[in-house]
Design a protein around this motif. Structure first.
Motif, short mmCIF file in Angstrom:
data_model
loop_
_atom_site.label_atom_id
_atom_site.label_comp_id
_atom_site.label_asym_id
_atom_site.label_seq_id
_atom_site.Cartn_x
_atom_site.Cartn_y
_atom_site.Cartn_z
N GLY A 447 34.28 94.76 25.99
CA GLY A 447 33.90 93.09 25.35
C GLY A 447 32.53 92.46 26.22
O GLY A 447 32.06 93.15 27.32
N VAL A 448 32.40 91.72 25.58
CA VAL A 448 31.30 91.03 26.02
C VAL A 448 31.58 89.63 26.56
O VAL A 448 32.25 88.56 25.09
CB VAL A 448 29.69 90.55 25.07
CG1 VAL A 448 29.15 89.76 24.94
CG2 VAL A 448 29.08 91.95 24.47
N LEU A 451 30.98 86.54 24.47
CA LEU A 451 31.30 86.42 23.04
C LEU A 451 33.12 85.61 23.72
O LEU A 451 33.47 85.01 22.52
CB LEU A 451 31.13 87.00 22.19
CG LEU A 451 29.52 87.85 22.01
CD1 LEU A 451 29.73 88.92 21.55
CD2 LEU A 451 28.69 86.39 21.28
N ARG A 452 33.17 86.36 24.69
CA ARG A 452 34.58 85.86 24.54
C ARG A 452 34.80 85.92 25.81
O ARG A 452 34.73 86.71 26.98
CB ARG A 452 35.15 86.76 24.03
CG ARG A 452 37.50 86.81 24.67
CD ARG A 452 37.93 85.38 24.10
NE ARG A 452 38.99 86.07 23.97
CZ ARG A 452 40.39 85.29 24.93
NH1 ARG A 452 39.50 84.31 26.16
NH2 ARG A 452 41.21 85.81 25.05
N ASN A 457 35.84 91.78 29.81
CA ASN A 457 35.23 91.65 29.73
C ASN A 457 33.44 92.18 30.97
O ASN A 457 33.56 91.29 31.79
CB ASN A 457 34.63 90.89 28.22
CG ASN A 457 35.86 90.71 27.28
OD1 ASN A 457 35.47 91.72 27.15
ND2 ASN A 457 35.42 89.94 26.34
N VAL A 475 32.59 99.24 23.30
CA VAL A 475 32.91 98.44 22.41
C VAL A 475 34.59 98.77 22.46
O VAL A 475 34.40 99.18 21.25
CB VAL A 475 31.49 97.86 21.60
CG1 VAL A 475 32.71 96.30 20.69
CG2 VAL A 475 30.61 97.71 21.88
N LEU A 482 37.71 90.41 21.85
CA LEU A 482 36.86 90.44 21.16
C LEU A 482 36.67 88.55 20.30
O LEU A 482 35.19 88.47 20.37
CB LEU A 482 37.09 91.09 20.28
CG LEU A 482 36.85 92.18 19.95
CD1 LEU A 482 36.76 92.91 18.54
CD2 LEU A 482 35.76 92.56 21.00
N SER A 483 37.86 87.81 20.46
CA SER A 483 37.79 86.61 19.77
C SER A 483 38.90 85.43 20.56
O SER A 483 39.67 86.77 20.98
CB SER A 483 38.27 86.65 18.25
OG SER A 483 38.91 86.71 18.38
N THR A 492 33.34 91.29 13.63
CA THR A 492 33.60 90.93 15.20
C THR A 492 32.99 92.03 16.32
O THR A 492 32.69 91.93 16.80
CB THR A 492 35.04 90.37 15.14
OG1 THR A 492 35.98 89.46 14.26
CG2 THR A 492 34.97 89.38 16.86
N GLN A 495 29.32 91.90 16.06
CA GLN A 495 29.07 90.59 16.95
C GLN A 495 28.63 90.94 18.17
O GLN A 495 27.92 90.78 19.03
CB GLN A 495 29.77 89.38 16.57
CG GLN A 495 29.61 89.19 15.70
CD GLN A 495 30.76 87.56 15.06
OE1 GLN A 495 32.06 87.59 16.67
NE2 GLN A 495 30.89 87.04 14.43
N HIS A 496 29.79 92.36 19.12
CA HIS A 496 29.62 92.23 20.18
C HIS A 496 28.50 93.09 20.50
O HIS A 496 28.01 93.50 21.58
CB HIS A 496 31.35 92.71 20.91
CG HIS A 496 31.78 91.68 20.63
ND1 HIS A 496 32.15 91.27 22.25
CD2 HIS A 496 32.44 90.59 20.54
CE1 HIS A 496 32.80 90.00 22.80
NE2 HIS A 496 33.18 89.80 21.10
N TYR A 499 25.09 92.22 20.71
CA TYR A 499 24.91 91.24 20.93
C TYR A 499 24.51 92.33 22.65
O TYR A 499 23.15 91.97 23.08
CB TYR A 499 26.27 90.73 21.99
CG TYR A 499 25.81 89.16 22.89
CD1 TYR A 499 25.29 87.95 22.95
CD2 TYR A 499 25.73 90.07 24.47
CE1 TYR A 499 25.26 87.49 24.03
CE2 TYR A 499 25.60 88.64 25.81
CZ TYR A 499 25.05 87.45 25.19
OH TYR A 499 25.10 86.83 26.57
#
Length: 546
Positions: A447-448, A451-452, A457, A475, A482-483, A492, A495-496, A499
């Motif tokens: 993930g990013v 964002l998290r 990530n 992703v 993710l969150s 959600t 969103q990644h 980004y």
């Protein structure tokens, strides 16, 4: 590049097609009538039909149906109703005569496709003449052909399995016009001269009526909706046009970079070929999800670490057993052209990814042996560091990377064309990898960080570095990556994706679900059958298919 979709506009108001008669033309028509019987009249003509999903056969409501004169004249549109039905009526002035429609041949997509053991090819001939249909394999070898003199009309011809499975190309030629389409033959057959093309069958005739100054008797029907690929047919006036649309998802090439279902197979008797209500993955649900290629993780749990190399070999053998048991649906691919070849046969391509470099047990010979056994990609570390590479979860992640042996591992992977996967891998280790490798790298399921904040990530600088080398980031669907509240849904995930797209562009983002390696997954993405829901959500979000 992904572009914003323009919202579908309102239907164009229906117009009636009118042809204004001229006295001189009518006088000429009366003169000609001494030699050729001619009659002028006006009539209402209705064209109707349905729009359905090509895969489920469900009605497609709200599709825009465009009706255009085959001469390139007037065009109108209507919308399909809740049952996928539509109808359009127009008025035309017609003259009986012998003039034919324009020289043209319309070739339709065969149905079903892919097929076994047979399929039907449809086409329309506009002008009477000799028509030839031929079927070739992907090597250009002629498998069968048939020719006949045909009058204007719609025709079908059945193709029964002949030759080996794979991609076939069928062409028709009439009046100097040629058209070609492709079809997928799932199984070989028809040895000894069997199979091949059947007989031409007339489905409907095309009227030789033509209007004063423009052709009547046939119209081009095009159906489209924002989440479907458009398709067209040409039909005679007064007939029906049933159009089957493929979703954008079904027409896309779908590859998921990470799936852990092989761990479920080991010692449990779990069969990929059967539909299950437990776990996230099986072949029936992969089919529903439209998955064309899947990277299957060869992951050795901690209790097998002392025997990681041998256990990896056992997992590979278990995968090969599943391929053998489900050879009609699943195949093993080690190279890109093998993925394409399996897809051409209507099969899912399975690619093996070794998750965790500890499985080579500090031996380049083991690495080479695993590659020979089928491993095409390797995650450098898992959560635990190896003696030669530091993982993302290690407190030394930012300061310590590779040993000299680790650099030898990367050089060996490059020489064997093993894809380097840096998910789970430490920050300094990724920097060291990029300094050594000559090839693009991937993060198969990450993930990013922005964002998290999670060690699994990627930071902005890591994402940029991977993209600059031509790599991609898959992703992940894992909620805790993710969150912050460990709850996630399709939005959600998007969103990644957003980004990464804003940071480096759409060419560097991929999907790396981690199905069967997490529980529970993101809401709306409960198993591999839900990939179409993500495509639909991306389209609704504003992304466009290429």
């Amino acid at each position: 590049m992904m572009n914003r979709l323009a919202a579908p506009g309102p239907s164009i108001r229906a117009r009636r097609f009118h042809v204004a008669g001229a006295p001189l033309v009518l006088a000429a028509a009366l003169f000609v009538s001494m030699f050729v019987s001619t009659r002028v009249h006006a009539e209402d003509v209705t064209i109707s039909g349905s729009v359905r999903d090509a895969k489920t056969r469900a009605p497609v409501a709200g599709a825009i149906v465009e009706i255009s004169d085959t001469t390139g004249g007037d065009r109108d549109s209507v919308s399909s109703d809740a049952n996928g039905l539509w109808s359009f009526t127009f008025k035309t002035s017609l003259v009986d005569g012998t003039s034919a429609a324009p020289d043209r041949v319309d070739l339709r997509q065969n149905y079903p496709n892919p097929f076994n053991p047979s399929t039907v090819i449809g086409f329309t001939v506009r002008t009477a003449g000799r028509m030839r249909i031929a079927v070739h394999n992907s090597l250009g070898q002629l498998l069968d052909e048939k020719a006949a003199f045909l009058t204007p009309g719609g025709y079908t011809i059945r193709w029964s399995t002949r030759g080996p499975a794979g991609m076939l190309f069928y062409s028709i030629e009439a009046n100097g016009i040629r058209a070609t389409r492709k079809m997928v033959q799932l199984d070989g057959g028809g040895g000894g001269g069997g199979g091949g093309l059947g007989d031409f069958a007339l489905s409907h005739s095309i009227s030789t009526l033509h209007s004063l100054g423009k052709v009547s008797g046939a119209h081009r029907i095009t159906a489209k909706r924002w989440d479907y690929e458009p398709d067209s047919v040409t039909v005679a006036d007064g007939t029906t046009a049933d159009i089957f649309l493929h979703t954008v998802h079904d027409q896309a090439f779908v590859i998921d970079l990470h799936n852990d279902v092989l761990e479920k197979i080991m010692g449990s008797g779990y069969e990929l070929g059967l539909r299950h209500t437990v776990n996230h993955t099986d072949i029936p649900r992969l089919r529903e999800g439209g998955v064309d290629a899947q990277l299957f993780s060869v992951y050795v749990p901690q209790e097998h670490y002392p025997d990681a190399y041998a256990e990896s070999r056992r997992i590979i053998l278990a995968f090969e057993d599943q391929v053998a048991r489900n050879s009609g649906d699943l195949g093993e691919a080690r190279k890109p052209d093998e993925i394409a070849g399996l897809n051409g046969q209507g099969k899912i391509a399975g690619v093996l990814l070794l998750e965790g470099g500890y499985a080579i047990e500090n031996s380049l010979e083991n690495l080479k042996a695993l590659e020979a056994a089928g491993v095409s990609a390797m995650t450098i570390t898992w959560n635990d560091s190896t003696p030669w590479a530091v993982s993302a979860g290690d407190s030394r992640s930012e300061t310590v990377g590779f040993s000299n042996f680790g650099k030898d591992v990367i050089r060996t992977m490059d020489s064997l064309s093993i894809v380097i996967d840096v998910s789970h891998t430490g920050i300094k280790t990724i920097e060291d990898i990029l300094a050594v490798t000559r090839n693009p790298i991937i993060a198969s399921h990450s993930g990013v960080w922005s964002l998290r904040h999670h060690t699994r990530n990627l930071t902005d600088s890591q994402i940029v570095s991977i993209a600059r080398r031509g790599g991609v980031i898959g992703v992940v669907f894992y909620p805790s990556f993710l969150s912050y509240d460990n709850h996630a849904d399709i939005q959600t995930v998007i969103q990644h994706i957003d980004y990464i797209v804003r940071l480096v562009g759409v060419d560097y983002v991929a999907l790396g679900s981690d199905f069967d390696g997490m529980n529970p997954p993101a809401r709306g993405l409960e198993d591999v059958s839900k990939f179409p829901a993500l495509t639909l959500a991306l389209l609704q979000h504003g992304y466009a298919h290429a």
